[in-house]
Design an enzyme around this catalytic site. Structure first.
Site, PDB file in Angstrom:
ATOM      1  N   TRP A 228       0.809  -1.214   0.000  1.00 46.12           N
ATOM      2  CA  TRP A 228       0.000   0.000   0.000  1.00 46.12           C
ATOM      3  C   TRP A 228       0.848   1.273   0.000  1.00 46.12           C
ATOM      4  O   TRP A 228       0.320   2.364   0.078  1.00 46.12           O
ATOM      5  CB  TRP A 228      -0.917   0.025   1.225  1.00 46.12           C
ATOM      6  N   ASP A 229       2.179   1.143  -0.049  1.00 42.83           N
ATOM      7  CA  ASP A 229       3.080   2.293   0.124  1.00 42.83           C
ATOM      8  C   ASP A 229       2.886   2.935   1.498  1.00 42.83           C
ATOM      9  O   ASP A 229       2.924   4.145   1.642  1.00 42.83           O
ATOM     10  CB  ASP A 229       2.866   3.333  -0.983  1.00 42.83           C
ATOM     11  N   TYR A 230       2.700   2.099   2.499  1.00 41.85           N
ATOM     12  CA  TYR A 230       2.551   2.572   3.868  1.00 41.85           C
ATOM     13  C   TYR A 230       3.917   2.592   4.565  1.00 41.85           C
ATOM     14  O   TYR A 230       4.119   1.981   5.616  1.00 41.85           O
ATOM     15  CB  TYR A 230       1.570   1.685   4.639  1.00 41.85           C
TER      16      TYR A 230
END
Length: 628
Positions: free
Chosen positions: A307-309
């Site tokens: 999630w590109d977290y």
């Protein structure tokens, strides 16, 4: 090889350095985020009772408005630091500036000379760091990391390169990160190196959506005098993808000899089929031994990130009161909008963490991790699935378009995996929290963070379908990344309506205060109005707007913050969230303010430069305020 005697000697020096620094830290802001990254000042001269007298003291213009760059965005994210009545800061063009802290007059300037004709994946330089020690050439050194992957050492008094550091005053940090073409602009340094005694600890920023085998996200310790490498720590096993780098600022506990890092996702961000497992050390808070680079403890806060977290914020070193005990702690906020607290010595969670089941991926080749760690502290943003009732628009067709996308997208709340049909990410890859981090008042046990609450849409596209979609214009307005080495291209965009406003109901940006004693949210308020975003006929609604940058807390009980995509600097009451003061700026202050004292007078300074990715007005201002 370091002997036991040398190790003990190094730790003694670190402890002495920490003891000697205590008095300095009581008044001055000598590193990014202030002491411990707390974004807190003990100064009380500026208070609720005298804000009517708070006015502009001086304005300095850096001259950096991104002129001449062909493929680089503009932002001004610097958090200035002070030494000997001089503010030191950096610009996104990697110029270092020394400015008189009382008058705003320039004392010296250094230009790292980064090329203007290459593409850059980042536009940030969040500041510089300072070192003091015995040296024949530069006993007081300013360190800058550049977007081209170098660390420069400069004489703090003159701005001249320190000739005994590396080659000609700089060290090339691209060595050892992998055999990659065109690393310049792809591999850089956006946050200041952390100073730990006579060592610098340096991370990196990597454009991590391009390919599976992106540059290594290694962290290195350099000798502050010579620039030689003391040790290297790699967050991922050799031969296993790339990235998981540390692009956020770091914190150092000199007494314990520990450096605290926030790591990012492995590459690529949105598809993990080529990197199975939980990807240990990625998306984690990691405590490294300053003397050796060994992992003392770590806590992973997102497993197998798709999630590109990234963990985007500096770990904050503070003291927490919990169950009748005072504990030296680390506080971290994340893009998921969660706040985590850990015992600084051993990494044990102070506020419990629970593993919860999350949705499975339906993308062929992907094995999403079945659970994720949720903090027991209440989230700073919403985590629920969106419904058509959540759709927002200032015209009927605007809202209807948003409803259609909600209806047609995969949408099961936080940690819904990317999909071929398109997934709503809520919160988005911009947060929740981002690099502005969290400010902590250890006396009142209150933490304050600004957060985004705007969803994004992410779509995985089989590689063979990309050309047809592009030719039809289906990807106009989307950010498309190749994710080379995987079967899928990634397309993403913030979830906006046809008229250019977020597709979900406001607030889109908030300021949130957490009571750490009670383990509950004390208050939250919208951060910003739409006056600088919406067309002129639209009323100036206080809906809260997207934000980047962070808050400053003062011991007098104030919160000072720009951050919002609006031309305003604001002051709020720490206990109630009431807005007390506002000053209109020439551009958004999308940075974190700092505070310092000169001759008994308190100043507040902030970088005012806007942000190109949010399409705001650009600026090159440093503005300082004091009481009349």
């Amino acid at each position: 090889m370091m002997t036991l005697k040398n190790t003990l000697f190094s730790l003694i020096l670190l402890a002495l350095a920490g003891s000697a620094a205590t008095n300095i830290h009581a008044q001055q802001w000598d590193r990014y985020g202030g002491p411990g990254g707390q974004q807190f000042t003990p100064l009380t001269d500026i208070s609720r009772d005298n804000l009517s007298r708070l006015s502009l003291a001086w304005t300095y213009r850096t001259g950096d408005l991104n002129a001449g760059f062909d493929y680089k965005g503009h932002s001004f994210q610097a958090n200035p630091m002070i030494w000997r009545e001089t503010l030191y800061l950096s610009t996104s063009a990697n110029e270092v500036l020394a400015v008189d802290a009382e008058t705003g007059e320039e004392r010296w300037r250094f230009d790292a000379g980064i090329p203007r004709d290459i593409p850059y994946s980042e536009s940030a330089s969040r500041g510089v760091s300072i070192w003091h020690g015995e040296s024949a050439t530069c006993p007081h050194r300013i360190f800058l990391g550049t977007l081209t992957g170098y660390v420069h050492a400069l004489n703090a008094e003159t701005g001249e390169p320190c000739a005994d550091f590396g080659v000609g005053g700089r060290v090339d940090m691209r060595t050892g990160v992998g055999d990659h073409d065109n690393l310049a602009g792809y591999y850089g340094i956006t946050s200041p190196p952390a100073v730990a005694g006579d060592a610098l600890i340096v991370g990196s920023a990597i454009g991590d959506n391009r390919e599976v085998s992106s540059p290594r996200g290694i962290v290195r310790s350099l000798d502050a005098r010579s620039g030689t490498v003391n040790w290297v720590w790699d967050p991922l096993p050799v031969g296993f993808a790339g990235s998981a780098n540390v692009w956020a600022p770091m914190s150092v506990d000199v007494e314990r000899g520990l450096a605290f890092l926030s790591t990012s996702s492995p590459s690529p961000d949105f598809y993990g089929g080529e990197r199975p497992g939980d990807n240990r050390y990625a998306n984690s808070v990691v405590a490294l031994a300053v003397a050796s680079g060994d992992v003392v403890w770590h806590q992973q806060l997102v497993h197998h990130d798709i999630w590109d977290y990234d963990l985007p914020a500096q770990p904050v070193l503070t003291t927490l009161e919990h169950n009748g005990q005072e504990l030296d702690a680390v506080v971290v906020v994340t893009k998921t909008g969660m706040m985590y607290t850990f015992n600084r010595a051993n990494g044990a969670p102070i506020h419990p963490i629970v593993e919860r089941s999350v949705p499975a991926s339906d993308v062929p080749g992907e094995q999403a991790w079945p659970t994720q760690p949720f903090s027991s502290l209440p989230p700073l943003v919403e985590h629920r699935a969106l419904t058509e009732d959540d759709a927002f628009g200032i015209a009927w067709f605007d809202r209807r378009s948003c409803q259609r996308i909600i209806r047609e997208s995969r949408n099961e709340g936080i940690f819904t995996p990317p999909s071929l049909q398109g997934t709503l990410l809520y919160p988005s890859y911009a947060g929740g929290s981002n690099w502005g981090g969290v400010a902590v008042d250890a006396q009142r046990q209150i933490a304050v963070a600004n957060v985004n609450q705007v969803p994004a849409i992410v779509r995985l596209i089989p590689r063979e379908e990309l050309a047809a979609l592009r030719s039809r214009g289906d990807l106009d307005g989307w950010q498309v990344s190749s994710q080379s080495g995987t079967p899928y291209v990634m397309a993403r965009r913030i979830f906006m309506s046809p008229l250019g406003l977020p597709c979900t109901r406001p607030p889109w940006g908030k300021l949130v205060a957490m009571d750490l004693r009670a383990s509950e949210i004390l208050w939250d308020v919208p951060l910003g109005t739409i006056r600088d975003l919406a067309p002129a006929p639209v009323p100036n609604f206080a809906w809260g707007v997207p934000n980047m940058g962070g808050p400053l807390i003062t011991a007098s009980g104030l919160i000072v913050i720009g951050a919002a995509a609006e031309h305003s600097l604001r002051i709020f009451d720490l206990m109630t969230g009431e807005q007390l003061w506002e000053y209109r700026l020439p551009a958004p202050a999308m940075a974190t303010p700092m505070s310092y004292e000169l001759d008994g007078v308190q100043y507040i300074a902030v970088a005012v430069g806007g942000h190109g990715q949010l399409d705001t007005v650009m600026g090159d201002y440093v503005m300082a305020f004091r009481l009349e």
